[in-house]
Design a protein around this motif. Structure first.
Motif, PDB file in Angstrom:
ATOM      1  N   ARG A   1       0.828  -1.213   0.000  1.00 19.83           N
ATOM      2  CA  ARG A   1       0.000   0.000   0.000  1.00 19.83           C
ATOM      3  C   ARG A   1       0.862   1.262   0.000  1.00 19.83           C
ATOM      4  NH1 ARG A   1      -1.082   1.859   5.435  1.00 19.83           N
ATOM      5  NH2 ARG A   1       0.161   0.670   6.934  1.00 19.83           N
TER       6      ARG A   1
ATOM      7  N   HIS B   1       2.297   1.637  -3.612  1.00 23.67           N
ATOM      8  CA  HIS B   1       1.269   2.090  -4.557  1.00 23.67           C
ATOM      9  C   HIS B   1       0.996   3.585  -4.389  1.00 23.67           C
ATOM     10  CE1 HIS B   1      -2.146   1.888  -7.223  1.00 23.67           C
ATOM     11  NE2 HIS B   1      -2.943   2.369  -6.283  1.00 23.67           N
TER      12      HIS B   1
ATOM     13  N   GLU C   1       5.953  -0.540  -9.432  1.00 29.95           N
ATOM     14  CA  GLU C   1       5.673  -1.028  -8.084  1.00 29.95           C
ATOM     15  C   GLU C   1       6.266  -2.433  -7.962  1.00 29.95           C
ATOM     16  OE1 GLU C   1       1.540  -0.439  -6.915  1.00 29.95           O
ATOM     17  OE2 GLU C   1       1.418   1.221  -8.358  1.00 29.95           O
TER      18      GLU C   1
END
Length: 553
Positions: free
Chosen positions: A397, A400, A416
């Motif tokens: 997370r 991202h 990523e």
């Protein structure tokens, strides 16, 4: 899981083996022209899924296959999540290690605990210096962090420059060491940087991380107000904070005691490197209880609830020297790393129950992060201006969100990555093009064990379902010479569950008596195991670890 690197021999590839699925355990690889460079080699905290394990290290089985082409390991700084795995993994790597004087000194203290055997070749690099290692030309760039000599690494290759930031922040008053080298960052930003591999820890936090100088002011005032014994815990490797706490204690007229091996280690390395005065004296934890409460400050490990750390033992009342009394104060000059909340809360609760005052960063300005918040990330991108952004040092997370931020700042391409990803870095192509073996290996005492092996699986089963031990004694004719002895620690209470124990014992005896007279030991043990498994599943809906011991007389 194989990837043909020969097809991309002349291309620039990035392969993280740690730190791109989590915060911590950093290990990053770069390859071009068939040669490899490693940046950092750190540990990570273990979770509840690994019983009996405190820390893990990256699975390096992939790079071991290429170690003849591994030219060196460059350490960005002396935090455990960037160099803590070296004592456990270096003998598998056997490559030179490059580090600045303080980082080198800190590592030497850790390596001294390795015992006999070959030690790494340590090559000391001056802060801000340059070195060429095969096809990689490296320049170290000073950045502020919570430890001295944090160095970003500008890696120049035939395909372009990678700016590997490591951990960093922008601090105008870092207390130890200079401010970040903005001039050098801007110089590289003049169209020279192909990709920036950058810290993502605080990407969700608006604003800036704050200054260590401000923390010193607040801690000093707080400690002066305490009337009795004071304990302060922080990361031992946060030398700026350690120095702050020492100075605050001195201004409050308190003697400083060090508690915890890693705290002693970092202080010794700081003295040897000139970051603390060589004649600075501390008392040992054995002397604490002989000093008046108002005259002592205990600087200790355990800010993350580590089971064997000093503060954890103090809170349990089983530290061999230190005892706290009602009215004493414990200050957590740190933040909770995700995953450690329960352990830290347990310490705090035990302290409060014993009428110890607990102070955390929620109560006052006694901690700042060593990692960049969003405004600092924006400044970094404005200076470096990379063509490609590769977020690292974060959970998925974080990576991202960092990629989204980089795009909003005009970065053309983002990738990523994840541990084991093979990332192609090129002006025309920037993407994950393959995958290699990656994962975790557990540090179990002084040994390394697989996190998916039988030892860990058995520990989970013992934790969740307990264990049953059955002892069987059989005569020559296959008859029971004594009723079976059943013990079930962690599963059955010898008093409360005696009726069930008797029933299970009878069923085991019945199973043995109906086994063929000439049955071998293995067959008899298997019959007993199946009998126990069935009986306990029916009675308790549990599948414990079962061990059967058989003796013939």
């Amino acid at each position: 899981m194989t990837f043909d690197f020969t097809k991309y021999r002349d291309e620039l590839l990035f392969v993280p083996l740690g730190g791109s699925n989590e915060i911590g355990m950093n290990l990053n690889l770069y390859t071009i022209n068939g040669k490899w460079l490693m940046v950092d080699c750190g540990i990570g905290f273990a979770g509840d899924a690994l019983p009996g394990i405190e820390v893990v290290v990256p699975d390096i089985s992939f790079i071991i296959e290429h170690k003849k082409d591994l030219l060196g390991l460059v350490l960005t700084h002396a935090h455990e999540d960037h160099l803590g795995a070296v004592p456990y993994l270096w003998r598998e790597l056997e490559c030179p290690i490059y580090a600045t004087p303080f980082t080198s000194c800190f590592l030497k203290h850790k390596l001294s605990e390795m015992g006999p055997g070959t030690k790494p070749k340590l090559i000391e690099m001056d802060v801000g210096s340059s070195v060429t290692i095969g096809p990689f030309a490296l320049e170290l760039l000073e950045l502020t962090h919570s430890i001295p000599e944090m160095q970003a690494v500008a890696i120049t290759t035939s395909k372009g420059v990678i700016m590997h930031t490591g951990d960093w922040k922008f601090d105008s008053d870092p207390l130890i060491g200079p401010v970040s080298n903005y001039e050098a960052l801007t110089k590289y930003g003049d169209g020279k940087v192909l990709a920036m591999v950058c810290d993502s820890t605080n990407v969700f936090v608006e604003g800036e991380s704050g200054s260590e100088g401000k923390v010193r002011t607040h801690l000093t005032e707080m400690i002066k107000e305490c009337k009795q014994r004071v304990v302060v815990t922080t990361f031992a490797s946060n030398l700026a904070r350690v120095a702050t706490i020492i100075q605050a204690a001195q201004e409050a007229g308190r003697i400083v005691a060090l508690a915890g091996r890693s705290m002693h280690r970092v202080v010794e390395a700081a003295k040897e490197s000139g970051y603390l005065q060589e004649d600075m004296e501390f008392i040992s934890d054995r002397e604490v209880m002989n000093i008046p409460k108002q005259d002592v400050l205990i600087l200790c490990t355990g800010s993350q609830g580590e089971p064997r750390a000093a503060l954890t033992r103090i809170s349990r009342g089983d530290h061999p020297q230190i005892r706290l009394t009602p009215g004493d104060t414990v200050i957590f000059s740190s933040r909770k790393i995700p995953g450690n909340e329960l352990k830290i809360n347990g310490i705090m609760n035990r302290l409060v129950q014993n009428k110890i005052e607990v102070i955390t960063e929620r109560d006052d300005f006694i901690h700042v992060s060593g990692h960049p918040c969003r405004e600092e990330l924006k400044r970094m991108y404005a200076m470096v201006r990379p063509q490609i952004a590769v977020p690292t040092h974060g959970e998925p997370r974080h990576l991202h969100e960092h990629a989204k931020l980089a795009k909003s700042l005009g970065v053309k391409k983002t990738v990523e990555a994840y541990n084991g990803a093979v990332v192609w870095l090129d002006t025309e192509e920037a993407s994950v093009i393959g995958k290699v073996q990656a994962g975790y290996v557990a540090i179990d005492g002084s040994s390394l064990i697989p996190t998916d092996g039988e030892i860990i699986k058995t520990r989970r089963k013992l934790r969740d379902d307990g264990a049953v031990f059955a002892s069987i004694v059989i005569g020559k004719n296959g008859d029971l010479m004594h009723p079976p002895i059943i013990a079930a620690p962690g599963l059955l209470d010898i008093k409360e569950d005696q009726e069930l124990i008797d029933e299970v014992t009878a069923e085991v005896a019945h199973a043995v008596s109906h086994t063929k007279t000439r049955a071998g030991d293995a067959d008899i043990k298997e019959q007993v195991r199946l009998c126990l498994r069935k009986a306990l599943k029916q009675a308790l809906d549990k599948k414990p670890v079962i061990e059967v011991h058989l003796a013939r007389v």
